[in-house]
Design a protein around this motif. Structure first.
Motif, PDB file in Angstrom:
ATOM      1  N   PRO A 158       5.108  -3.223  -0.871  1.00 47.16           N
ATOM      2  CA  PRO A 158       6.276  -2.346  -0.803  1.00 47.16           C
ATOM      3  C   PRO A 158       6.073  -1.266   0.254  1.00 47.16           C
ATOM      4  O   PRO A 158       5.027  -1.211   0.923  1.00 47.16           O
ATOM      5  N   GLU A 159       7.061  -0.408   0.424  1.00 53.50           N
ATOM      6  CA  GLU A 159       6.908   0.747   1.316  1.00 53.50           C
ATOM      7  C   GLU A 159       5.859   1.688   0.740  1.00 53.50           C
ATOM      8  O   GLU A 159       5.887   2.018  -0.446  1.00 53.50           O
ATOM      9  N   HIS A 206       6.680  -0.014   5.658  1.00 54.97           N
ATOM     10  CA  HIS A 206       7.009  -1.142   4.785  1.00 54.97           C
ATOM     11  C   HIS A 206       6.700  -2.437   5.539  1.00 54.97           C
ATOM     12  O   HIS A 206       7.473  -2.870   6.385  1.00 54.97           O
ATOM     13  N   GLY A 216       6.055  -5.428   3.955  1.00 57.32           N
ATOM     14  CA  GLY A 216       6.650  -6.578   3.275  1.00 57.32           C
ATOM     15  C   GLY A 216       5.693  -7.758   3.208  1.00 57.32           C
ATOM     16  O   GLY A 216       4.526  -7.617   2.852  1.00 57.32           O
TER      17      GLY A 216
END
Length: 206
Positions: free
Chosen positions: A28-29, A141, A143
């Protein structure tokens, strides 16, 4: 935090561990202290930038500890790239390498605390104040990523990266951001042959 000391490496094992073969992961961020520069990682600019980054990180830790929210300062990380995407990065002179060094921050760290820590760090180390004030509190982020554990000298990373990129090719993936390294071993205290470094590449489907 009820007086307990947060250790991100223990809390977020997915982020701070990797297998010896490439694996697909997702993050995640997350928030970081970040400082960008250019040049040989063995050079003076990189050394001073690392010192500046750690000085601010420990300043933030001290502020949080005073509010019963202590944490262990996380491992040093680095994003690496070169200006010319057409060239093999490993063939670009090290003096032209671009980097952004990072130290991850817990979720409870705020931008206000970073500003206060930077002001204090600049007074503590005035010779580094220019670098200290250039440090950003940055959300990143990444991902979906492919990562692998590299064990050995940094100079041997190309062989491990070849395996990582081979996996990406087989899975129909391409890069989606700069090459990312997490330095699990302190180079001042570990023999080159035993150093552990996570090599990570953000990816997307071709």
């Amino acid at each position: 935090m009820n007086g307990q000391k947060l250790d991100l490496a223990k809390q977020d094992k997915l982020y701070y561990t990797a297998a010896l073969e490439p694996r697909l992961v997702n993050f995640p961020e997350l928030n970081y202290l970040a400082l960008e520069g250019r040049g040989d990682p063995n050079g003076e600019a990189f050394r001073e930038s690392t010192e500046a980054l750690y000085t601010v990180a420990y300043g933030v830790k001290g502020l949080c500890k005073s509010e019963q929210a202590d944490f262990t300062v996380a491992k040093l990380e680095g994003l690496w790239w070169v200006d010319s995407g057409a060239q093999d990065p490993l063939k670009v002179p090290r003096e032209e390498w671009r980097w952004r060094i990072l130290i991850r921050m817990p979720d409870f760290v705020t931008a206000d605390k970073v500003v206060i820590a930077k002001l204090a760090a600049g007074k503590k180390k005035p010779a580094l104040n220019g670098l200290i004030q250039a440090i950003a509190f940055l959300p990143i982020h990444e991902g979906e990523c492919v990562q692998i554990m590299h064990i050995g000298p940094y100079s041997d990373e190309p062989a491990t990266l070849e395996r990582l990129h081979g996996y990406m090719t087989r899975q129909g993936l391409t890069g989606n951001g700069p090459h990312h390294e997490i330095y699990l071993s302190d180079p001042r205290k570990s023999a080159p042959a035993s150093r552990k470094t996570i090599l990570r590449m953000p990816v997307r489907k071709l």
